[in-house]
Scaffold this active site. Structure first.
Site, short mmCIF file in Angstrom:
data_model
loop_
_atom_site.label_atom_id
_atom_site.label_comp_id
_atom_site.label_asym_id
_atom_site.label_seq_id
_atom_site.Cartn_x
_atom_site.Cartn_y
_atom_site.Cartn_z
N GLU A 117 10.16 1.11 10.14
CA GLU A 117 11.20 2.04 9.70
C GLU A 117 10.61 3.43 9.85
OE1 GLU A 117 13.79 -0.85 7.42
OE2 GLU A 117 12.68 0.26 5.93
N LYS A 142 0.86 -1.19 0.00
CA LYS A 142 0.00 0.00 0.00
C LYS A 142 0.89 1.23 0.00
CE LYS A 142 -1.84 2.47 3.25
NZ LYS A 142 -1.56 3.77 2.58
N GLY A 168 7.17 4.84 7.83
CA GLY A 168 6.37 6.04 8.03
C GLY A 168 6.71 6.70 9.36
N SER A 169 5.76 7.44 9.88
CA SER A 169 6.04 8.24 11.08
C SER A 169 5.95 7.40 12.35
CB SER A 169 5.04 9.39 11.15
OG SER A 169 3.74 8.85 11.28
N VAL A 170 6.50 7.93 13.42
CA VAL A 170 6.46 7.23 14.70
C VAL A 170 5.02 7.01 15.19
CG1 VAL A 170 7.13 7.38 17.15
CG2 VAL A 170 8.79 7.95 15.37
N PRO A 171 4.15 8.04 15.16
CA PRO A 171 2.79 7.80 15.65
C PRO A 171 2.06 6.69 14.89
CG PRO A 171 3.19 10.16 15.38
CD PRO A 171 4.37 9.46 14.81
N THR A 172 2.22 6.66 13.56
CA THR A 172 1.55 5.58 12.80
C THR A 172 2.23 4.25 13.11
OG1 THR A 172 1.19 7.21 11.04
CG2 THR A 172 0.67 4.93 10.52
N GLU A 181 10.96 16.12 14.57
CA GLU A 181 11.21 15.89 13.15
C GLU A 181 10.37 16.89 12.34
OE1 GLU A 181 9.59 12.35 11.16
OE2 GLU A 181 11.52 12.11 10.15
N CYS A 215 14.03 10.63 6.06
CA CYS A 215 13.94 10.15 7.45
C CYS A 215 15.25 10.27 8.21
CB CYS A 215 13.49 8.70 7.45
SG CYS A 215 14.52 7.63 6.43
N1 LIG Z 1 13.03 4.91 8.59
C1 LIG Z 1 12.78 4.90 7.30
O1 LIG Z 1 13.29 4.10 6.55
C2 LIG Z 1 11.83 5.92 6.71
C3 LIG Z 1 11.81 6.11 5.33
C4 LIG Z 1 10.93 7.06 4.79
C5 LIG Z 1 10.11 7.80 5.63
N2 LIG Z 1 10.16 7.59 6.99
C6 LIG Z 1 9.32 8.42 7.88
O2 LIG Z 1 8.00 8.52 7.33
C7 LIG Z 1 7.40 9.74 7.76
C8 LIG Z 1 6.80 10.47 6.58
O3 LIG Z 1 5.95 9.63 5.88
P1 LIG Z 1 4.37 9.71 5.96
O4 LIG Z 1 3.95 11.11 6.21
O5 LIG Z 1 3.85 9.01 4.75
O6 LIG Z 1 4.08 8.85 7.25
P2 LIG Z 1 2.68 8.37 7.82
O7 LIG Z 1 2.97 7.63 9.08
O8 LIG Z 1 1.71 9.47 7.87
O9 LIG Z 1 2.12 7.35 6.69
C9 LIG Z 1 2.87 6.25 6.26
C10 LIG Z 1 1.93 5.22 5.64
O10 LIG Z 1 1.07 4.71 6.64
C11 LIG Z 1 -0.29 4.74 6.20
N3 LIG Z 1 -1.12 4.86 7.39
C12 LIG Z 1 -1.46 6.00 8.04
N4 LIG Z 1 -2.21 5.67 9.13
C13 LIG Z 1 -2.33 4.33 9.17
C14 LIG Z 1 -2.97 3.41 10.04
N5 LIG Z 1 -3.64 3.83 11.12
N6 LIG Z 1 -2.88 2.10 9.77
C15 LIG Z 1 -2.19 1.66 8.70
N7 LIG Z 1 -1.57 2.48 7.82
C16 LIG Z 1 -1.63 3.81 8.06
C17 LIG Z 1 -0.30 5.93 5.26
O11 LIG Z 1 -1.41 5.89 4.38
C18 LIG Z 1 1.03 5.77 4.54
O12 LIG Z 1 0.94 4.80 3.52
C19 LIG Z 1 8.51 10.54 8.42
O13 LIG Z 1 8.38 10.45 9.81
C20 LIG Z 1 9.77 9.83 7.96
O14 LIG Z 1 10.87 10.00 8.80
C21 LIG Z 1 10.99 6.67 7.53
C1 LIG Z 2 18.52 8.40 1.97
C2 LIG Z 2 17.19 7.67 1.88
C3 LIG Z 2 16.41 7.78 3.15
C4 LIG Z 2 15.00 7.30 3.06
C5 LIG Z 2 14.25 7.78 4.26
O1 LIG Z 2 13.47 8.72 4.27
#
Ligand SMILES: NC(=O)c1ccc[n+]([C@@H]2O[C@H](COP(=O)([O-])OP(=O)(O)OC[C@H]3O[C@@H](n4cnc5c(N)ncnc54)[C@H](O)[C@@H]3O)[C@@H](O)[C@H]2O)c1
Ligand SMILES: CCCCC=O
Length: 572
Positions: free
Chosen positions: A340, A266, A318-322, A477, A374
């Site tokens: 991640e 997804k 995605g984000s920490v809260p999710t 962040e 990230c």
């Molecule tokens: N550590 C890593 O490898 C890495 C890489 C890229 C991004 N990130 C992090 O991702 C964040 C930004 O991405 P974002 O805004 O898309 O994050 P997000 O947490 O808002 O969403 C991520 C994904 O989760 C889905 N989602 C949201 N709520 C959900 C729920 N309740 N249940 C299941 N799925 C749900 C979203 O539709 C989306 O596909 C930043 O915090 C960034 O640091 C981390």
């Molecule tokens: C350098 C790639 C990092 C991906 C995370 O957001």
């Protein structure tokens, strides 16, 4: 998850052996008589049928993309994507279905609403997606289960061959895929091409591992023996963020498929487009229909996936809260998860560094993908002796970053992902000023001269000084192009401050003292530590987090990237 072989970074060595450090977590662990092969993130996978057999199962290639260019509607199929590559900003619309099931694009059978996806450079809507409902999710799982029954019986070698072919197709279509990524995400085409390189490299890497993952034979008393098998988990779910849409889909699917699993992916609703290209490539490469399905949607669709009884594992970026919600849902189903998550990483610049490299490192650590990365090193600790010189040079170089149309070759910074996110980032800058920080450069909305970019989500990269460790801009962040510069005096002091965070995704150190470099890297509580470089993520190394940035990484630091090359140029 990220993988970046940036220009100037040593080239990845070819296929990896059984002791490679990145055996993925997509297998069902069995009791083992010996410790895992190596390292902290060591898990594994495995096993079947000839590529020839696989090809016979293929459905006819589906219609690929419909692009509207100069008022004309053109149809493209997977092979001839030259027209996509030649597209200019402001022309693309996606009209074909955005879900992928059983080897074909489909409209979902039910939905819980729609979401609009934008071209961030212009603010135009390029696609309207149906958020998949519970029935559609169930159909995707059913289709993936059927593919799994075929796939799990194949040998690692056979699976590796499909992945290798998919990697070849990605390479062949690199420019077209990068163009789509730039249109939907807003990152510069210069960067998008690097992302696509790390994507096919990832598939090649896991293709190389697939054949060598094996169980064990154990001698027991009196001539008896036992053995262990590595078995795939089943249907795995991948949920992605919007900042590296294609790369995340590859990073999640390649290990899962190499280990014999099926995957339902997804994407973020902000970036729905490029995962479909990967799905079509897997099909073309010989994956059985249903092995890699795509369902579109937001939180509700994600929840249907995580809670589905027949889903064996969830891999989330995605984000920490999710991430917390995903872990909670998965715990209820006793499902393993890979998380991640976000970061607020420190970058430590000692006075004995190569200043020119350190400045380049700080730019790439803060402004790559418009700061929406990230592992960005946004807390830039600079030793007092050089802080004035460093600050002056970093401001000068930042002024030279070319902002504009992301499809132009010399653009290094495109727009942010969307309007609300731009407002959020500007809000952080406002609160930084209120808390006493000084904006030394940037931090304003930006309107490029090209009139078609007037409604794009642009801002100037921002440098903050007079920052303190307790300010919101230093603790949270921001996920935008905002660098906070902080002075320090001693190594012990800076280590304590760098580690004083609930995140722990990455960290960087610039120094000419090799002993100090490794000592500091070892003491930094971060999943990846860069030495004299930043944001290079070779596919051979694991990518994980300490604390709230991600999954448990065990006793070992997952990766230290000691680079012999200079950091990538963002400044022109
Ligand atoms: N550590 C890593 O490898 C890495 C890489 C890229 C991004 N990130 C992090 O991702 C964040 C930004 O991405 P974002 O805004 O898309 O994050 P997000 O947490 O808002 O969403 C991520 C994904 O989760 C889905 N989602 C949201 N709520 C959900 C729920 N309740 N249940 C299941 N799925 C749900 C979203 O539709 C989306 O596909 C930043 O915090 C960034 O640091 C981390
Ligand atoms: C350098 C790639 C990092 C991906 C995370 O957001």
């Amino acid at each position: 998850m990220p993988a970046h072989s940036r220009p100037g970074f040593p080239k990845a060595p070819p296929p990896r052996g059984p002791n490679s450090p990145r055996i993925p977590s997509f297998y069902r662990p069995r009791p083992s008589a010996t410790p895992p092969l190596t390292g902290p993130r060591l898990r594994s996978a495995l096993p079947a049928r000839k590529i020839v057999g696989l090809l016979s199962e293929l459905r006819p290639q589906q219609m690929f993309l419909r692009a509207v260019s100069s008022g004309l509607t053109s149809l493209f199929r997977t092979p001839g994507l030259a027209a996509v590559t030649a597209m200019s900003t402001g022309t693309f619309v996606q009209l074909d279905p955005l879900n992928y099931r059983d080897g074909a694009r489909v409209e979902p059978v039910d939905s819980s609403g729609t979401e609009k996806a934008f071209e961030p450079a212009t603010g135009r809507v390029i696609a309207t997606l149906q958020c998949s409902g519970e029935t559609e999710v169930h159909l995707a799982v059913k289709s993936a289960k059927a593919a799994f029954e075929i796939w799990r019986k194949k040998s690692g070698m056979e699976r590796g061959q499909v992945l290798l072919e998919a990697a070849r197709l990605i390479k062949e279509q690199k420019d077209a895929i990068a163009t789509m990524e730039t249109i939907n995400n807003g990152k510069s085409i210069f960067e998008a091409r690097l992302d696509i390189d790390t994507s096919w490299q990832c598939l090649e890497y896991y293709a190389g591992l697939a054949a060598s993952m094996a169980g064990e034979h154990v001698q027991l008393p009196n001539g008896s023996f036992g053995y262990t098998r590595r078995e795939p988990l089943g249907v795995c779910v991948g949920i992605g963020a919007w900042n590296y849409p294609f790369q995340i889909a590859c990073w999640k699917s390649a290990p899962a498929l190499a280990c014999g699993n099926a995957m339902i992916f997804k994407p973020s609703p902000f970036t729905p487009v490029s995962a479909l290209l990967l799905a079509e490539i897997y099909t073309k490469a010989g994956a059985p229909p249903g092995l890699f399905n795509v369902v579109q949607g937001g939180a509700a669709t994600g929840q249907f996936l995580c809670q589905h009884r027949d889903v064996a594992k969830v891999s989330f970026t995605g984000s920490v809260p999710t991430g917390m919600k995903i872990m909670e849902m998965s715990a209820k189903g006793i499902k393993p998860v890979t998380l991640e998550l976000g970061g607020k990483s420190p970058l430590i610049i000692f006075s004995d560094c190569d200043l020119e490299d350190a400045v380049k490192g700080a730019l790439v650590a803060n402004f790559l993908t418009q700061g929406q990365v990230c592992c960005n090193g946004t807390r830039v600790f600079v030793q007092k002796e050089i802080i004035d010189k460093f600050t002056k040079e970093v401001v000068k170089q930042t002024q030279n970053i070319r902002i504009g149309d992301p499809l132009l070759e010399d653009t290094r910074m495109g727009p942010l992902i969307n309007g609300p996110h731009l407002e959020r980032v500007l809000g952080f800058i406002k609160s930084a000023k209120e808390e006493g920080a000084t904006v030394l450069y940037g931090g304003e909305p930006y309107e490029p001269t090209d009139p078609k970019l007037k409604h794009g989500y642009y801002m100037t990269p921002c440098i903050l000084t007079n920052c303190r460790d307790d300010m919101t801009c230093v603790r949270e962040e921001i996920f935008g192009p905002v660098m906070s510069i902080l002075p320090f005096k001693t190594e012990a002091e800076v280590l304590e401050r760098a580690n004083d965070t609930t995140f722990g995704l990455a960290a960087g150190v610039f120094t000419r003292d090799i002993q100090r470099a490794h000592r500091v890297a070892a003491d930094l509580q971060a999943g990846t530590c860069y030495i004299n470089n930043y944001n290079v993520s070779p596919v051979e190394l694991p990518f994980g987090g300490y604390k709230k940035s991600g999954e448990e990484v065990g006793m070992h630091k997952p990766a230290t990237v000691a680079s012999a090359a200079t950091p990538v140029f963002l400044s022109l």
